[in-house]
Scaffold this motif. Structure first.
Motif, PDB file in Angstrom:
ATOM      1  N   MET A   1      35.363  15.014 -28.838  1.00 29.68           N
ATOM      2  CA  MET A   1      35.754  14.082 -27.786  1.00 29.68           C
ATOM      3  C   MET A   1      34.543  13.268 -27.329  1.00 29.68           C
ATOM      4  N   PHE A   2      34.762  11.987 -27.128  1.00 35.20           N
ATOM      5  CA  PHE A   2      33.755  11.083 -26.567  1.00 35.20           C
ATOM      6  C   PHE A   2      32.451  11.056 -27.370  1.00 35.20           C
ATOM      7  N   SER A   3      32.567  11.127 -28.697  1.00 38.15           N
ATOM      8  CA  SER A   3      31.358  11.101 -29.520  1.00 38.15           C
ATOM      9  C   SER A   3      30.631   9.766 -29.349  1.00 38.15           C
ATOM     10  N   LEU A   4      29.326   9.835 -29.402  1.00 38.03           N
ATOM     11  CA  LEU A   4      28.395   8.709 -29.327  1.00 38.03           C
ATOM     12  C   LEU A   4      28.341   8.012 -27.959  1.00 38.03           C
ATOM     13  N   LEU A   5      29.063   8.507 -26.969  1.00 38.23           N
ATOM     14  CA  LEU A   5      28.976   7.921 -25.636  1.00 38.23           C
ATOM     15  C   LEU A   5      27.791   8.499 -24.878  1.00 38.23           C
ATOM     16  N   ARG A   6      27.228   7.718 -23.979  1.00 37.45           N
ATOM     17  CA  ARG A   6      26.162   8.200 -23.107  1.00 37.45           C
ATOM     18  C   ARG A   6      26.833   8.927 -21.955  1.00 37.45           C
ATOM     19  N   THR A   7      26.291  10.071 -21.612  1.00 39.95           N
ATOM     20  CA  THR A   7      26.936  10.901 -20.603  1.00 39.95           C
ATOM     21  C   THR A   7      25.890  11.672 -19.813  1.00 39.95           C
TER      22      THR A   7
ATOM     23  N   SER B   1       0.814  -1.214   0.000  1.00 37.70           N
ATOM     24  CA  SER B   1       0.000   0.000   0.000  1.00 37.70           C
ATOM     25  C   SER B   1       0.851   1.270   0.000  1.00 37.70           C
ATOM     26  N   ASN B   2       2.129   1.158   0.375  1.00 41.48           N
ATOM     27  CA  ASN B   2       3.015   2.338   0.387  1.00 41.48           C
ATOM     28  C   ASN B   2       3.459   2.679  -1.032  1.00 41.48           C
ATOM     29  N   PHE B   3       3.952   3.868  -1.162  1.00 48.01           N
ATOM     30  CA  PHE B   3       4.537   4.286  -2.429  1.00 48.01           C
ATOM     31  C   PHE B   3       6.044   4.076  -2.383  1.00 48.01           C
ATOM     32  N   LEU B   4       6.608   3.684  -3.469  1.00 46.78           N
ATOM     33  CA  LEU B   4       8.054   3.536  -3.596  1.00 46.78           C
ATOM     34  C   LEU B   4       8.567   4.724  -4.391  1.00 46.78           C
ATOM     35  N   ARG B   5       9.547   5.403  -3.857  1.00 48.39           N
ATOM     36  CA  ARG B   5      10.100   6.571  -4.549  1.00 48.39           C
ATOM     37  C   ARG B   5      11.199   6.094  -5.492  1.00 48.39           C
ATOM     38  N   LEU B   6      11.021   6.365  -6.760  1.00 46.49           N
ATOM     39  CA  LEU B   6      12.007   5.989  -7.767  1.00 46.49           C
ATOM     40  C   LEU B   6      12.790   7.222  -8.197  1.00 46.49           C
ATOM     41  N   ILE B   7      14.067   7.044  -8.402  1.00 42.10           N
ATOM     42  CA  ILE B   7      14.927   8.133  -8.867  1.00 42.10           C
ATOM     43  C   ILE B   7      15.441   7.749 -10.255  1.00 42.10           C
ATOM     44  N   TYR B   8      15.221   8.626 -11.207  1.00 39.76           N
ATOM     45  CA  TYR B   8      15.697   8.411 -12.564  1.00 39.76           C
ATOM     46  C   TYR B   8      16.821   9.392 -12.864  1.00 39.76           C
ATOM     47  N   PHE B   9      17.782   8.955 -13.643  1.00 38.50           N
ATOM     48  CA  PHE B   9      18.872   9.816 -14.079  1.00 38.50           C
ATOM     49  C   PHE B   9      18.651  10.123 -15.556  1.00 38.50           C
ATOM     50  N   LEU B  10      18.594  11.396 -15.898  1.00 42.97           N
ATOM     51  CA  LEU B  10      18.390  11.823 -17.279  1.00 42.97           C
ATOM     52  C   LEU B  10      19.763  11.988 -17.935  1.00 42.97           C
ATOM     53  N   ASP B  11      20.057  11.120 -18.907  1.00 46.62           N
ATOM     54  CA  ASP B  11      21.335  11.217 -19.607  1.00 46.62           C
ATOM     55  C   ASP B  11      21.091  11.498 -21.085  1.00 46.62           C
ATOM     56  N   GLN B  12      22.165  11.578 -21.835  1.00 47.91           N
ATOM     57  CA  GLN B  12      22.060  11.831 -23.266  1.00 47.91           C
ATOM     58  C   GLN B  12      23.166  11.081 -23.992  1.00 47.91           C
ATOM     59  N   GLN B  13      22.979  10.879 -25.283  1.00 45.69           N
ATOM     60  CA  GLN B  13      24.052  10.333 -26.101  1.00 45.69           C
ATOM     61  C   GLN B  13      24.702  11.492 -26.828  1.00 45.69           C
ATOM     62  N   ARG B  14      26.016  11.594 -26.690  1.00 49.29           N
ATOM     63  CA  ARG B  14      26.736  12.686 -27.340  1.00 49.29           C
ATOM     64  C   ARG B  14      26.682  12.521 -28.860  1.00 49.29           C
ATOM     65  N   PRO B  15      26.579  13.633 -29.588  1.00 51.82           N
ATOM     66  CA  PRO B  15      26.514  13.563 -31.053  1.00 51.82           C
ATOM     67  C   PRO B  15      27.794  12.995 -31.669  1.00 51.82           C
TER      68      PRO B  15
END
Length: 114
Positions: free
Chosen positions: A58-64, A39-53
């Motif tokens: 430097m570090f092209s196409l990596l998720r960061t 019956s309780n709520f679970l708090r979820l934490i999401y991390f918003l990342d991106q894929q570099r162009p």
């Protein structure tokens, strides 16, 4: 050697006594979700990342992190106290890269880590 690449090398930074003013911005989003059978709520934490162009030097196409950049040579982005210049720059880049308006990401709620 590419100027952007050379400017990020520690040997260049140290030999020329430079200050690298780059920053990265991490966005965490808290959400509540119902857990089946509890019956309780679970708090979820999401991390918003991106894929570099692919066009990045430097570090092209990596998720960061959510976004990263450098403060511009503008008065509002040169303020060193409490990293306010970097926080102003991060606010600008969140609008530029993700379309998030400044009123949704007030700089006084940013937490500088370094």
């Amino acid at each position: 050697m590419d100027c952007a690449f050379a400017g990020h090398l520690m040997e260049t930074i140290e030999s020329e006594n430079l200050l690298h003013r780059g920053f990265g911005f991490l966005t965490f989003i808290a959400d509540k979700a119902v857990v089946v059978g509890i019956s309780n709520f679970l708090r979820l934490i999401y991390f918003l990342d991106q894929q570099r162009p692919a066009t990045k030097a430097m570090f092209s196409l990596l998720r960061t992190n959510t976004c990263r950049s450098h403060p511009l040579y503008w008065e509002s982005e040169l303020i060193g106290e409490n990293a306010l210049g970097a926080r102003n720059a991060a606010q600008r880049k969140l609008l530029d890269e993700l379309g998030i308006p400044a009123e949704n990401v007030p700089v006084d709620e940013f937490i500088p880590l370094g």
